[in-house]
Write a protein that holds these residues in place. Structure first.
Motif, PDB file in Angstrom:
ATOM      1  N   UNK A   1       0.842  -1.200   0.000  1.00 19.59           N
ATOM      2  CA  UNK A   1       0.000   0.000   0.000  1.00 19.59           C
ATOM      3  C   UNK A   1       0.877   1.250   0.000  1.00 19.59           C
ATOM      4  N   UNK A   2       0.443   2.255  -0.780  1.00 20.26           N
ATOM      5  CA  UNK A   2       1.246   3.474  -0.897  1.00 20.26           C
ATOM      6  C   UNK A   2       0.562   4.641  -0.217  1.00 20.26           C
ATOM      7  N   UNK A   3       1.384   5.472   0.435  1.00 15.91           N
ATOM      8  CA  UNK A   3       0.832   6.614   1.172  1.00 15.91           C
ATOM      9  C   UNK A   3       0.839   7.846   0.272  1.00 15.91           C
ATOM     10  N   UNK A   4      -0.271   8.553   0.251  1.00 17.15           N
ATOM     11  CA  UNK A   4      -0.371   9.790  -0.543  1.00 17.15           C
ATOM     12  C   UNK A   4      -0.778  10.929   0.395  1.00 17.15           C
ATOM     13  N   UNK A   5      -0.444  12.186   0.033  1.00 12.77           N
ATOM     14  CA  UNK A   5      -0.739  13.305   0.949  1.00 12.77           C
ATOM     15  C   UNK A   5      -2.233  13.440   1.225  1.00 12.77           C
ATOM     16  N   UNK A   6      -2.574  13.567   2.503  1.00 13.02           N
ATOM     17  CA  UNK A   6      -3.976  13.749   2.869  1.00 13.02           C
ATOM     18  C   UNK A   6      -4.383  15.211   2.786  1.00 13.02           C
ATOM     19  N   UNK A   7      -5.668  15.459   2.638  1.00 18.44           N
ATOM     20  CA  UNK A   7      -6.175  16.831   2.619  1.00 18.44           C
ATOM     21  C   UNK A   7      -6.128  17.445   1.234  1.00 18.44           C
ATOM     22  N   UNK A   8      -6.568  18.711   1.183  1.00 16.26           N
ATOM     23  CA  UNK A   8      -6.785  19.401  -0.092  1.00 16.26           C
ATOM     24  C   UNK A   8      -5.520  19.490  -0.951  1.00 16.26           C
ATOM     25  N   UNK A   9      -4.329  19.438  -0.330  1.00 15.64           N
ATOM     26  CA  UNK A   9      -3.089  19.602  -1.101  1.00 15.64           C
ATOM     27  C   UNK A   9      -2.987  18.595  -2.254  1.00 15.64           C
ATOM     28  N   UNK A  10      -3.527  17.381  -2.062  1.00 10.96           N
ATOM     29  CA  UNK A  10      -3.387  16.380  -3.132  1.00 10.96           C
ATOM     30  C   UNK A  10      -4.212  16.768  -4.369  1.00 10.96           C
ATOM     31  N   UNK A  11      -5.219  17.628  -4.158  1.00 12.72           N
ATOM     32  CA  UNK A  11      -6.103  18.011  -5.272  1.00 12.72           C
ATOM     33  C   UNK A  11      -5.632  19.256  -6.012  1.00 12.72           C
ATOM     34  N   UNK A  12      -4.553  19.892  -5.516  1.00  8.26           N
ATOM     35  CA  UNK A  12      -4.084  21.115  -6.183  1.00  8.26           C
ATOM     36  C   UNK A  12      -3.336  20.754  -7.459  1.00  8.26           C
ATOM     37  N   UNK A  13      -3.993  20.823  -8.592  1.00 11.45           N
ATOM     38  CA  UNK A  13      -3.321  20.576  -9.861  1.00 11.45           C
ATOM     39  C   UNK A  13      -3.198  19.097 -10.187  1.00 11.45           C
ATOM     40  N   UNK A  14      -2.645  18.818 -11.392  1.00  8.58           N
ATOM     41  CA  UNK A  14      -2.639  17.443 -11.909  1.00  8.58           C
ATOM     42  C   UNK A  14      -1.472  16.576 -11.428  1.00  8.58           C
ATOM     43  N   UNK A  15      -0.603  17.127 -10.553  1.00  8.85           N
ATOM     44  CA  UNK A  15       0.613  16.388 -10.209  1.00  8.85           C
ATOM     45  C   UNK A  15       0.338  14.941  -9.780  1.00  8.85           C
ATOM     46  N   UNK A  16      -0.590  14.781  -8.848  1.00  6.99           N
ATOM     47  CA  UNK A  16      -0.825  13.417  -8.346  1.00  6.99           C
ATOM     48  C   UNK A  16      -1.656  12.574  -9.308  1.00  6.99           C
ATOM     49  N   UNK A  17      -2.377  13.223 -10.198  1.00  7.47           N
ATOM     50  CA  UNK A  17      -3.081  12.450 -11.230  1.00  7.47           C
ATOM     51  C   UNK A  17      -2.027  11.743 -12.080  1.00  7.47           C
ATOM     52  N   UNK A  18      -1.029  12.509 -12.514  1.00  8.59           N
ATOM     53  CA  UNK A  18       0.018  11.942 -13.363  1.00  8.59           C
ATOM     54  C   UNK A  18       0.800  10.863 -12.619  1.00  8.59           C
ATOM     55  N   UNK A  19       1.186  11.187 -11.376  1.00 11.63           N
ATOM     56  CA  UNK A  19       1.988  10.222 -10.615  1.00 11.63           C
ATOM     57  C   UNK A  19       1.272   8.893 -10.402  1.00 11.63           C
ATOM     58  N   UNK A  20       0.022   8.976  -9.949  1.00 16.51           N
ATOM     59  CA  UNK A  20      -0.694   7.734  -9.626  1.00 16.51           C
ATOM     60  C   UNK A  20      -1.074   6.971 -10.894  1.00 16.51           C
ATOM     61  N   UNK A  21      -1.398   7.712 -11.952  1.00 19.70           N
ATOM     62  CA  UNK A  21      -1.719   7.038 -13.218  1.00 19.70           C
ATOM     63  C   UNK A  21      -0.503   6.253 -13.699  1.00 19.70           C
ATOM     64  N   UNK A  22       0.659   6.904 -13.650  1.00 20.45           N
ATOM     65  CA  UNK A  22       1.902   6.253 -14.073  1.00 20.45           C
ATOM     66  C   UNK A  22       2.163   4.996 -13.243  1.00 20.45           C
ATOM     67  N   UNK A  23       1.975   5.139 -11.942  1.00 18.88           N
ATOM     68  CA  UNK A  23       2.239   4.017 -11.033  1.00 18.88           C
ATOM     69  C   UNK A  23       1.318   2.835 -11.359  1.00 18.88           C
ATOM     70  N   UNK A  24       0.038   3.113 -11.573  1.00 20.91           N
ATOM     71  CA  UNK A  24      -0.917   2.037 -11.846  1.00 20.91           C
ATOM     72  C   UNK A  24      -0.641   1.401 -13.214  1.00 20.91           C
ATOM     73  N   UNK A  25      -0.215   2.230 -14.156  1.00 21.93           N
ATOM     74  CA  UNK A  25       0.153   1.712 -15.480  1.00 21.93           C
ATOM     75  C   UNK A  25       1.352   0.778 -15.341  1.00 21.93           C
ATOM     76  N   UNK A  26       2.382   1.229 -14.584  1.00 22.75           N
ATOM     77  CA  UNK A  26       3.566   0.391 -14.380  1.00 22.75           C
ATOM     78  C   UNK A  26       3.210  -0.917 -13.692  1.00 22.75           C
ATOM     79  N   UNK A  27       2.188  -0.875 -12.844  1.00 18.23           N
ATOM     80  CA  UNK A  27       1.802  -2.102 -12.133  1.00 18.23           C
ATOM     81  C   UNK A  27       0.934  -3.014 -13.008  1.00 18.23           C
ATOM     82  N   UNK A  28       0.632  -2.555 -14.214  1.00 15.64           N
ATOM     83  CA  UNK A  28      -0.129  -3.388 -15.148  1.00 15.64           C
ATOM     84  C   UNK A  28      -1.599  -3.528 -14.787  1.00 15.64           C
ATOM     85  N   UNK A  29      -2.152  -2.487 -14.151  1.00 17.68           N
ATOM     86  CA  UNK A  29      -3.567  -2.565 -13.766  1.00 17.68           C
ATOM     87  C   UNK A  29      -4.457  -2.502 -15.009  1.00 17.68           C
TER      88      UNK A  29
END
Ligand SMILES: NC(=O)c1ccc[n+]([C@@H]2O[C@H](COP(=O)([O-])OP(=O)(O)OC[C@H]3O[C@@H](n4cnc5c(N)ncnc54)[C@H](O)[C@@H]3O)[C@@H](O)[C@H]2O)c1
Ligand SMILES: [Zn+2]
Length: 396
Positions: free
Chosen positions: A90-118
Motif C-alpha cells: 500500500x502506498x501513502x499519498x498526501x492527505x487533505x486538499x493539497x493532493x487536489x491542487x493541480x494534476x501532479x498526483x493524477x500523473x503520478x498515480x496514473x503512471x504508477x498504476x500503469x507500471x503495475x499493469x492494472x
C-alpha cells in the motif's frame, strides 16, 4: 440547365441507450480484521473463482494515526489469498486538499498504476478523506477509461456524503473541482473505526452536510439531530453512526431516484447553503473547512428564507441554535469582504454558482424544516440583511 440535383433525404438518428449503475455501500467496523468478509466479498463479487489484482492508496493523515494499517492489510490479503492479489505494498499519498491542487498526483498515480499493469478488471482502493477519494477516483475513472474503484472513506464528511456519490475531481487554475468526472465507484466501504482518530474539528465539520440534507429533505432527521446535538458534539460513536447512515441514505436516494444523477440540469438540489459556502471557502483561502462554510451558508439561507416569507419566523433561530450546539461558529469576517468595485464579495458567489452549473440561477431555500424549495432569483438587499443578522447574533 437546372443545376439543383435532388439530394438524398438527410439522415437523422436519435441515438438513445441506458446504462444501469450499481454499487455496493457497506457499513462495518474493522474492515481489515482477517475474519471480516466485507472487503473480500466485494472484490469477489463478479468473478468469485478468480484472483483479483488490487492496488491500495492510503491518506497520509490516516497512515499517521494507524501505523499498523499496512501490516493489517498485508495480513488480510494473506488470509484471503485465493481472492486478492495485492500488486504492491500500500502506498501513502498526501492527505487533505493539497493532493487536489493541480494534476501532479493524477500523473503520478496514473503512471504508477500503469507500471503495475492494472487493467479494467483490477481494483484501485483509496483509504482516506474526501480529498484523497476525489483524486484517486479521478485517476481510476480515466485510466483505461475507467477501472474498478473501491472507496474506503475515513472522515465523517466522506462517509456520510462525498464518498457515497458519483463525482470525483481535482482543482485547477485556482478553481475548485474544475477537472473531474461523474463515475460511480465499484463499492463504498465505511469503517466506523477510522473515525475515532479524526480531529474534533473534522468531526464537527462533517456534520454540516447532514444538517443540510435534513433541512431540505427530512424534518424528522433534523429533530433527531436537535435532540442528540450534545452526543454528536462529543463524537459519541452511536450518535455519529446513525447520523452518517441516515445522511448517506438520503444522498443515495437522491442520486438513484431524483432523475439527474450526473447533474445535467440547472439545479443542484442537495446544494442548500452552498452558493455562499463555496465563495466563503475561497475568500478565506480554504481556512474554513467545507462543512464549516456550509453551516454558515445554511444559517444565512435560513434567515433569508424567513425574510422572503417562505419559512416561519423563529425557525432561522432554531436552525442556527442547533448548528451552534453541534460546535459550529456561524460567523466569518470574510462575509464582509469587498471586491475591487466595493461590492460585497460574497454576492458574486451567486453568479459563480450559476456559472458552474450553467443555465438558469437555481437556489434551494427552505419552505419548512425538511422542505427545500427552489427559487430563481435572489434579492441582494435581503441577502445583506441576512448577513447582518448573522453578525449581530454572533456579537451577542
Ligand atoms: N466528490 C464529491 O461529491 C464531494 C462532495 C463533498 C466534498 N468533496 C470534497 O471532499 C474534500 C473534503 O473532504 P474531508 O472533509 O473528508 O476532508 P479531507 O479529505 O481534506 O481530510 C481532512 C484531514 O483529515 C485527515 N484524515 C482523514 N481521515 C482521517 C482519520 N480517520 N483520522 C485522522 N485524520 C484523518 C486527512 O489527512 C486531512 O488532513 C474536499 O476536497 C471536497 O471538495 C467531494
Ligand atoms: Zn457540500
Amino acid at each position: 440547365m437546372n443545376v439543383l440535383q435532388p439530394i438524398e433525404e438527410t439522415r437523422a438518428y436519435d441515438q438513445v441507450f441506458n446504462i444501469r449503475c450499481e454499487y455496493a455501500v457497506r457499513f462495518t467496523d474493522g474492515i481489515f480484521e482477517p475474519l471480516n468478509p466485507t472487503f473480500r466479498d466485494i472484490v469477489a463479487k463478479y468473478e468469485p473463482q478468480r484472483r483479483h489484482r488490487v492496488a491500495v492508496f492510503i491518506d497520509s493523515g490516516v497512515a499517521d494515526e494507524w501505523p499498523q494499517l499496512t501490516s493489517e492489510i498485508i495480513a488480510y490479503v494473506r488470509a484471503h489469498a485465493a481472492t486478492i492479489d495485492l500488486v504492491a505494498l500500500p502506498e501513502i499519498v498526501p492527505g487533505g486538499e493539497q493532493i487536489k491542487h493541480g494534476p501532479e498526483y493524477v500523473t503520478r498515480l496514473t503512471r504508477r498504476l500503469f507500471d503495475l499493469g492494472m487493467d479494467r478488471h483490477s481494483y484501485v482502493v483509496a483509504i482516506g478523506g474526501g480529498a484523497v477519494l476525489d483524486l484517486v477516483g479521478f485517476v481510476a475513472a480515466t485510466l483505461h477509461r475507467g477501472i474498478r474503484h473501491i472507496r474506503i472513506p475515513t472522515t465523517v464528511l466522506a462517509q456520510a456524503d462525498s464518498g457515497i456519490g458519483v463525482k470525483n475531481g481535482y482543482n485547477a487554475f485556482g478553481v475548485k473541482n474544475l477537472i473531474g468526472s461523474f463515475a460511480p465507484p465499484f463499492a463504498v466501504l465505511n469503517d466506523a473505526r477510522f473515525l475515532r482518530t479524526l480531529d474534533r474539528r473534522d468531526v464537527i465539520s462533517g456534520m454540516g452536510e447532514a444538517v443540510k440534507v435534513a433541512l431540505i429533505r427530512d424534518g424528522e432527521f433534523f429533530q433527531w439531530i436537535e435532540a442528540h446535538a450534545n452526543a454528536l458534539a462529543n463524537a459519541d460513536d452511536d450518535a455519529l453512526h446513525y447520523l452518517i447512515v441516515r445522511c448517506a441514505e438520503l444522498h443515495m436516494r437522491q442520486i438513484a431516484t431524483a432523475g439527474d444523477p450526473f447533474e445535467t440540469g440547472s439545479a443542484r438540489p442537495l446544494d442548500y447553503g452552498h452558493w455562499s459556502a463555496h465563495k466563503l471557502e475561497s475568500l478565506t483561502g480554504y481556512a474554513l473547512r467545507h462543512g464549516e462554510a456550509v453551516a454558515i451558508g445554511c444559517a444565512l439561507d435560513a434567515r433569508y428564507s424567513v425574510l422572503q416569507g417562505l419559512l416561519p419566523e423563529g425557525q432561522d433561530e432554531r436552525i442556527s441554535g442547533v448548528l451552534e450546539s453541534l460546535g459550529f461558529r456561524l460567523w466569518d469576517s470574510a462575509l464582509l469582504h469587498r471586491d475591487d468595485n466595493g461590492q460585497f464579495a460574497v454576492i458574486s458567489g451567486l453568479r459563480e454558482f450559476q456559472e458552474h452549473l450553467g443555465g438558469e440561477l437555481t437556489i434551494t431555500l427552505l419552505a419548512g424544516i425538511g422542505r427545500g424549495i427552489e427559487v430563481h432569483e435572489m434579492d441582494e438587499h435581503a441577502v445583506l440583511a441576512s448577513i447582518d443578522w448573522l453578525r449581530s447574533r454572533s456579537a451577542e
